[in-house]
Enzyme design. Structure first.
Site, PDB file in Angstrom:
ATOM      1  N   HIS A  56      26.658 108.050   9.775  1.00 19.46           N
ATOM      2  CA  HIS A  56      28.063 108.439   9.603  1.00 19.46           C
ATOM      3  C   HIS A  56      28.923 107.635  10.571  1.00 19.46           C
ATOM      4  O   HIS A  56      28.402 106.811  11.319  1.00 19.46           O
ATOM      5  CB  HIS A  56      28.251 109.952   9.766  1.00 19.46           C
ATOM      6  CG  HIS A  56      27.919 110.484  11.129  1.00 19.46           C
ATOM      7  ND1 HIS A  56      26.639 110.492  11.646  1.00 19.46           N
ATOM      8  CD2 HIS A  56      28.709 111.013  12.107  1.00 19.46           C
ATOM      9  CE1 HIS A  56      26.654 111.021  12.852  1.00 19.46           C
ATOM     10  NE2 HIS A  56      27.899 111.343  13.169  1.00 19.46           N
ATOM     11  N   HIS A  58      30.872 108.228  13.282  1.00 15.97           N
ATOM     12  CA  HIS A  58      31.201 108.485  14.688  1.00 15.97           C
ATOM     13  C   HIS A  58      30.729 107.340  15.591  1.00 15.97           C
ATOM     14  O   HIS A  58      29.667 106.757  15.367  1.00 15.97           O
ATOM     15  CB  HIS A  58      30.603 109.817  15.148  1.00 15.97           C
ATOM     16  CG  HIS A  58      31.318 110.992  14.556  1.00 15.97           C
ATOM     17  ND1 HIS A  58      30.745 112.233  14.436  1.00 15.97           N
ATOM     18  CD2 HIS A  58      32.577 111.101  14.036  1.00 15.97           C
ATOM     19  CE1 HIS A  58      31.628 113.061  13.881  1.00 15.97           C
ATOM     20  NE2 HIS A  58      32.734 112.395  13.617  1.00 15.97           N
ATOM     21  N   ASP A  60      29.362 107.108  18.424  1.00 21.26           N
ATOM     22  CA  ASP A  60      28.050 107.123  19.082  1.00 21.26           C
ATOM     23  C   ASP A  60      26.931 106.782  18.096  1.00 21.26           C
ATOM     24  O   ASP A  60      25.759 106.735  18.484  1.00 21.26           O
ATOM     25  CB  ASP A  60      27.789 108.465  19.787  1.00 21.26           C
ATOM     26  CG  ASP A  60      27.816 109.656  18.868  1.00 21.26           C
ATOM     27  OD1 ASP A  60      28.722 109.730  18.012  1.00 21.26           O
ATOM     28  OD2 ASP A  60      26.932 110.530  18.981  1.00 21.26           O
ATOM     29  N   HIS A  61      27.293 106.535  16.834  1.00 20.26           N
ATOM     30  CA  HIS A  61      26.296 106.117  15.837  1.00 20.26           C
ATOM     31  C   HIS A  61      26.545 104.693  15.340  1.00 20.26           C
ATOM     32  O   HIS A  61      25.680 104.102  14.713  1.00 20.26           O
ATOM     33  CB  HIS A  61      26.274 107.106  14.667  1.00 20.26           C
ATOM     34  CG  HIS A  61      25.853 108.474  15.110  1.00 20.26           C
ATOM     35  ND1 HIS A  61      24.602 108.995  14.854  1.00 20.26           N
ATOM     36  CD2 HIS A  61      26.500 109.401  15.857  1.00 20.26           C
ATOM     37  CE1 HIS A  61      24.512 110.192  15.420  1.00 20.26           C
ATOM     38  NE2 HIS A  61      25.653 110.462  16.035  1.00 20.26           N
ATOM     39  N   HIS A 115      29.015 117.637   8.511  1.00 22.03           N
ATOM     40  CA  HIS A 115      29.352 117.160   9.865  1.00 22.03           C
ATOM     41  C   HIS A 115      30.551 116.212   9.762  1.00 22.03           C
ATOM     42  O   HIS A 115      31.505 116.308  10.538  1.00 22.03           O
ATOM     43  CB  HIS A 115      28.142 116.480  10.482  1.00 22.03           C
ATOM     44  CG  HIS A 115      28.424 115.825  11.800  1.00 22.03           C
ATOM     45  ND1 HIS A 115      28.747 116.530  12.933  1.00 22.03           N
ATOM     46  CD2 HIS A 115      28.458 114.508  12.160  1.00 22.03           C
ATOM     47  CE1 HIS A 115      28.958 115.682  13.930  1.00 22.03           C
ATOM     48  NE2 HIS A 115      28.796 114.453  13.487  1.00 22.03           N
ATOM     49  N   ASP A 135      23.576 113.581  12.307  1.00 17.15           N
ATOM     50  CA  ASP A 135      24.153 114.764  12.951  1.00 17.15           C
ATOM     51  C   ASP A 135      24.299 115.923  11.964  1.00 17.15           C
ATOM     52  O   ASP A 135      25.147 116.804  12.150  1.00 17.15           O
ATOM     53  CB  ASP A 135      25.529 114.431  13.559  1.00 17.15           C
ATOM     54  CG  ASP A 135      25.414 113.574  14.814  1.00 17.15           C
ATOM     55  OD1 ASP A 135      24.287 113.237  15.215  1.00 17.15           O
ATOM     56  OD2 ASP A 135      26.475 113.247  15.378  1.00 17.15           O
ATOM     57  N   HIS A 175      20.348 113.273  17.736  1.00 15.69           N
ATOM     58  CA  HIS A 175      20.497 113.659  19.153  1.00 15.69           C
ATOM     59  C   HIS A 175      19.338 114.555  19.571  1.00 15.69           C
ATOM     60  O   HIS A 175      18.758 115.257  18.733  1.00 15.69           O
ATOM     61  CB  HIS A 175      21.794 114.462  19.381  1.00 15.69           C
ATOM     62  CG  HIS A 175      23.050 113.697  19.141  1.00 15.69           C
ATOM     63  ND1 HIS A 175      23.781 113.122  20.155  1.00 15.69           N
ATOM     64  CD2 HIS A 175      23.723 113.415  17.997  1.00 15.69           C
ATOM     65  CE1 HIS A 175      24.854 112.520  19.649  1.00 15.69           C
ATOM     66  NE2 HIS A 175      24.846 112.683  18.337  1.00 15.69           N
TER      67      HIS A 175
HETATM   68 ZN   LIG Z   1      26.357 112.024  17.123  1.00 14.31          ZN
HETATM   69 ZN   LIG Z   2      28.602 112.724  14.672  1.00 10.58          ZN
END
Ligand SMILES: [Zn+2]
Ligand SMILES: [Zn+2]
Length: 263
Positions: A56, A58, A60-61, A115, A135, A175
């Site tokens: 997705h 975000h 951090d991905h 999410h 996530d 995560h």
């Molecule tokens: Zn994440």
């Molecule tokens: Zn996320």
């Protein structure tokens, strides 16, 4: 199919993944935030990263996309509707699409909103299936819906797509939230002996060598799969009398998601 779980050691506790073909050494990097570590692991194993999948949008991905592309020329794959949010997508995927890695690996795309509304999980076509769940599904938990998601969609994803997967499916989440999530499970279901035992065993686990659960485990220790549990339902009814004496599973899920937000 060879799976390497890469622990980033960052504050968000991200897991990155390399999924490689044992025959050709071609590899897919899933959510490669720590691109240097992913490149190092690939080099050590003699693999060539040819594709990236972002589950997705975000940061951090997706934050390591550029580093991997610059080093390898890998192609970026993401949800077909993520185009405006992830720069440089080469291939947009939909439910049922197959991502092939080398000669031997096939990953099937599941369109799993909740999410965010552009979230892809991938399921391997292997004797023991593996789900890379981003996530959406965590060990003992579910993703939040604060940044572009919707809890009702997340419930639909759980009930229609995750709930029906084979018990033996290995779960590879985005995560490491195992300990917090088990504590939430026990807060909701204090009599859950399996969750208590897992928490005792893995409270101090080394995320470099993390527990990999199966869907059968998740059905026992993940509150978001335990919508029928008498203790879970009873405690929701006590906390939210407005739901009546016998709330349906969707109501229980939504209330659990709401409680987890501030827990
Ligand atoms: Zn994440
Ligand atoms: Zn996320």
């Amino acid at each position: 199919m060879i799976v390497e779980q890469v622990w980033t050691g960052n504050a968000y506790r991200n897991f990155n993944y390399l999924v490689a073909c044992a025959e050709t050494g071609e590899a897919l990097a899933i959510d490669p935030l720590d691109y240097n570590k992913c490149l190092e692991v690939a080099k050590d194993r003699g693999w060539e990263i040819t594709q990236i999948l972002n589950t997705h949008e975000h940061g951090d991905h997706t934050g390591g996309n550029k580093g991997i592309v610059n080093a390898t020329g890998a192609k970026i794959i993401a949800h077909k509707d993520a185009g405006a949010r992830i720069p440089g997508i080469d291939r947009g995927v939909s439910a049922g699409d197959i991502i092939t890695v080398g000669k031997t690996v096939e990953l099937e795309c599941l369109d799993t909103p909740g999410h965010t509304m552009c979230h892809i999980c991938v399921l391997s076509h292997t004797e023991q299936p593996a789900l890379f769940s981003g996530d959406t599904l965590f060990n003992a938990g579910a993703g939040n819906c604060h940044n572009g998601g919707h809890p009702a969609e997340l419930y639909d994803t759980f009930s229609r797509q995750l709930q029906v997967l084979d018990d033996s499916t290995l779960i590879y989440p985005g995560h490491d939230y195992l300990v917090n999530n088990l504590e939430f499970t026990l807060d909701r279901e204090p009599d859950n002996a399996k969750a208590a035992a897992m928490l005792a065993d893995y409270r101090d686990q080394d995320p470099e060598n993390a527990l990999v659960t199966t869907l059968a485990d998740e059905r026992e220790i993940n509150t978001f799969f335990r919508l029928h549990s008498t203790s879970v339902v009873q405690r929701i009814v006590e906390r939210f009398p407005e739901v009546g004496d016998s709330p349906d599973e969707k109501t229980v899920f939504l209330k659990l998601r709401e409680l987890r937000n501030s827990w």
